[in-house]
Design an enzyme around this catalytic site. Structure first.
Site, PDB file in Angstrom:
ATOM      1  N   CYS A 223      39.967 -20.307  57.575  1.00  0.00           N
ATOM      2  CA  CYS A 223      41.282 -20.615  58.122  1.00  0.00           C
ATOM      3  C   CYS A 223      42.197 -21.245  57.081  1.00  0.00           C
ATOM      4  O   CYS A 223      43.391 -21.417  57.323  1.00  0.00           O
ATOM      5  CB  CYS A 223      41.125 -21.524  59.336  1.00  0.00           C
TER       6      CYS A 223
ATOM      7  N   HIS B 163      48.163 -19.002  65.731  1.00  0.00           N
ATOM      8  CA  HIS B 163      47.273 -19.187  64.582  1.00  0.00           C
ATOM      9  C   HIS B 163      46.728 -17.843  64.079  1.00  0.00           C
ATOM     10  O   HIS B 163      45.560 -17.534  64.260  1.00  0.00           O
ATOM     11  CB  HIS B 163      46.131 -20.139  64.979  1.00  0.00           C
TER      12      HIS B 163
END
Ligand SMILES: [Zn+2]
Ligand SMILES: [Zn+2]
Lengths: 132, 383, 383, 132
Positions: C83, C332
């Site tokens: 991430c 996201h």
């Protein structure tokens, strides 16, 4: 990657079913598939349907394909230069390796590609076949 | 540019049943540290090339794994450009040192490929091509390179026998490399009569599925001189890109990005192709080796096959190519390959290559390809 | 360090049904070029952050795709650290410029996540953790962050209501951001009464599954000054690593790598935590935002929840956090997140943030986390 | 990732079936699983079997797991500090979320994890359960 959802199929529907590419609004150049930018630098395109005729630039056969094509093998694969200019990677249907020759004329045909899992969607698209 | 290679580490290449992705990576990491004679704490940054661990081991985030293996909290990053991932990691290491952000960097490559089925590997490797244009059509990498081989044979009159000279030479070299996956020699007939994978390429034209890891330590010139009185220097590095899909390129019979990457790397190194004493090139398929040799300017277009057939690429001949055995015989653990090429060049330039030692080698080049040529890296090493 | 951000580009974040991975990436790339007022040919190198395209689209080798989108043959590399991939791409761009290898670099982030099932996304995301230690046990990311949340609540007495203040604030900010995935405000009760994902975290503590892409153009100081009279500057960058598995770390209630990365970035920027006017932090789960704030030194350990509950993190309060809506409300798209954080900081420092504009902001920080904290990047931006 | 071949299962057999970790030959520190290096810098280890007792440091539940665990959900997950020192991420079996409390004593138990496909291998390993 062989998607288990039909989204990608829908998104590429026109491109894969109807050989729909793009024509640059500025310089008129034809593209398949539609790129982000034309060679002239413009990013404005209008849809353009290719006739589905072309010349075989190279070819081969695949005995053992990726997972999704396991039951589909063997099959032939080639690169065809469309009569309008762009080149396309395509499965070659209704022919054997021995039938093929660089430079021969090919035409587009609509075929099943693969099914995703036992109950999954069936994917279709354009393949090319020799213009006998 | 003058960056020192002060340590190298390789695992055995092959089907390493008893070692996991992490085990392989750790083994190469510890070996390069040991050879450099430094401790983990001396490493300021880590870059690791890997292509398929996400698909084949469910493991991304290899950067963190590499740092954890050395019990370090330093910046550690995975770099991916398909089969060129290893050489891209080297370039990231070079940039870290050239930018002044680090003085000593570890660069690794790793791939663990034999835990899953061949079909799963084939599917994963197609991530290197264009999924929408090539993958959907059921293309495989052997098939894409077969398309290039056929186009090249038609254009330049390359014969099947000339092409077969490539893996025959690779296996001869591999037979002298103790870490190689295959250490058995082949004949031209063995290649031609092997089972057909994608016509005209047989199984013996194709690099195998391999587990393995590789590692080098890079350092600034002053540190390298202090720590190692036999450091080899990276003196030039080039990288170029092309379309993901083969069919979107102008020509099927060349890898243009090799030419661009080589031009940049050679200019930076202050050399021309004539100055190159040996090269490690990306022979994922035998045709790729010929395209690489021509792209690097080590042969004229269409002539690399004749040189191969004439035996010029053996370690003791005019232009030694892939003295480690290449991807074909040494094996091709994807992410590890680019770093392993550097290790072989370093060992050759340090006169440590054993039976396959090239004589008087002072300039070596490594060429690493991603996909069918969408990414190419060329690094130049000097004694 | 003083590197200019001379252009930014964002796609809409959300379920972008009609755009592919390549379409999203191209859109952000063309937008950042347009904003910078330069042509593709001015770009000398490209770095792109992406985590999951291999698993979710069968497409690796995103570097080559990014170059192809601009019809360039320049070096173009994908960087991955789960991430944190986006911020790692920014660091790679910084290194390219600092090393002198390039003067103008494009940095992108992209993720296409809604083409496949939630289970497939969950599986792919576990590549950010330790497959052998966590993945085999059936761990998921919501569960791992829930383990951190429970340990933190026990240690510091954080209440469920205090924790819920994080997504409530995120959604308030998201309601003022036209590209945000969710632009609807939430109440504390909405968060607490949402369906439980992994106790104590509800669905409203978790960032969603999102498609999106982001892009920035970095340039040397002199070029940036020439091209843009309102450039924002990257003045510090830090990165740190920790064990892949949460269970291998000393503490479950902090992300140590944030502290290490921040120390380095702040030192390089010549600032302390007191100088920070706003921050974009990695709130993949609401607990992560509190850990980030404490790791950056913007609150004492155990106190971030009280500040959140007191409303200090709103755009018009003491310490604005995640003014774009954060990962929770803005969405996201993994690889795009780190670059989007930079875009938000740049827009805030340039007074372009519309309704959510922070007053008199001159120093902004972006913190991007990979996994449960195995990679953290902190970048510092100045007006 | 849930491998469709039993190789990984064989490789981790001792570690997962018998809680086999490692003891540093140099400093005696215990590790689970075996790392590349000990905190003392040594890379030499001897196998060490953990007793399978420990303290629950944190816990949660998973309603919807990754693909391979789809039919297995819901289940509880925790981090246990083994009595010998190392921490372990583990599924918690034979208990519900309401039964769990940070600090409670746990013991190891041998359980089925998941099966790989309809005809695939069944994977086993150690889970932890409260020491009632
Ligand atoms: Zn045009
Ligand atoms: Zn020890």
């Amino acid at each position: 990657m062989f998607r288990s959802t039909p989204i990608i199929r829908w998104r590429k529907y026109q491109e894969r079913y109807n050989l729909m590419g793009a024509k640059c609004e500025k310089c008129g150049k034809l593209h398949y598939p539609q790129p982000a930018l034309c060679t002239c630098g413009s990013s404005k395109f209008i849809a353009h349907k290719f006739k589905g005729e072309g010349t075989l630039l190279s070819f081969t056969d695949i005995g053992s394909g990726p997972e999704a094509y396991a039951e589909h093998a063997p099959y032939c694969l080639g690169i065809i230069q469309l009569s309008e200019g762009p080149k396309i990677t395509s499965q070659l249907s209704d022919c054997k390796l021995e039938d093929l020759k660089i430079g021969m004329q090919m035409i587009a045909t609509f075929r099943k590609f693969y099914s995703s899992g036992e109950k999954g969607a069936i994917y279709y698209g354009t393949k090319f076949t020799p213009k006998w | 540019m003058k960056i020192g290679v002060i340590g190298t580490g390789l695992t055995k290449f092959g089907e390493i049943w008893d070692k996991s992705l992490r085990d392989l990576l750790a083994e190469a990491q510890l070996k390069s540290l040991e050879e450099a004679g430094i401790s983990p704490k001396d490493i300021e940054m880590i870059f690791t090339g890997n292509m398929c661990a996400g698909a084949l081991s469910g493991q991304l985030h290899i950067g963190a794994m590499a740092a954890e293996n050395l019990r370090l909290n330093v910046p550690s990053t995975r770099v991916e450009g398909a089969c060129a991932s290893g050489a891209l990691a080297i370039r990231a290491g070079i940039a870290a040192i050239e930018s002044g952000a680090a003085k000593i960097v570890q660069v690794n490559g790793v791939e663990k490929m034999t835990d899953v089925s061949t079909e799963q590997v084939t599917t994963a490797l197609m991530g290197a091509g264009d999924e929408e244009v090539e993958g959907f059509q059921g293309a495989t990498f052997p098939a894409l390179y077969a398309l290039m081989a056929r186009a090249y044979m038609q254009e330049f009159g390359l014969t099947r026998e000339e092409l077969a000279a490539v893996p025959v030479k690779s296996h001869k070299h591999g037979s002298m490399n103790p870490i190689a996956q295959y250490q058995k020699e082949l004949s031209i007939d063995d290649v031609i009569n092997a089972s057909m994978v994608s016509d005209p390429l047989t199984l013996m034209d194709c690099s195998p599925i391999t587990d393995g890891a590789s590692s080098i330590i890079l350092a600034t010139e002053s540190i390298a001189k202090k720590l190692n009185n036999d450091a080899v220097w990276v003196v030039g590095s080039g990288q170029a890109s092309d379309t993901l899909a083969l069919s979107n390129r102008d020509s099927l019979s060349e890898i243009k990005a090799t030419r661009f990457a080589a031009e940049h790397a050679f200019k930076q190194a202050g050399i021309t192709a004539r100055d190159v004493h040996l090269a490690e090139v990306h022979d994922c398929f035998s045709i790729a080796e010929l395209l690489a040799i021509e792209g690097l300017g080590l042969a004229k277009k269409g002539e690399a096959g004749k040189h191969a057939a004439a035996g010029h690429h053996y370690f003791d001949s005019k232009m030694p190519i892939n003295t480690c055995g290449g991807l074909k015989s040494c094996g091709h653990p994807i992410g590890a390959t680019g770093v392993k090429q550097a290790v072989e060049i370093v060992h050759q330039l340090q006169n440590r290559a054993g039976k396959r030692q090239v004589k008087k080698a002072e300039v070596g080049v490594a060429q690493n390809v991603g996909g069918t040529g969408a990414t190419v890296v060329v690094n130049v090493f000097k004694r």
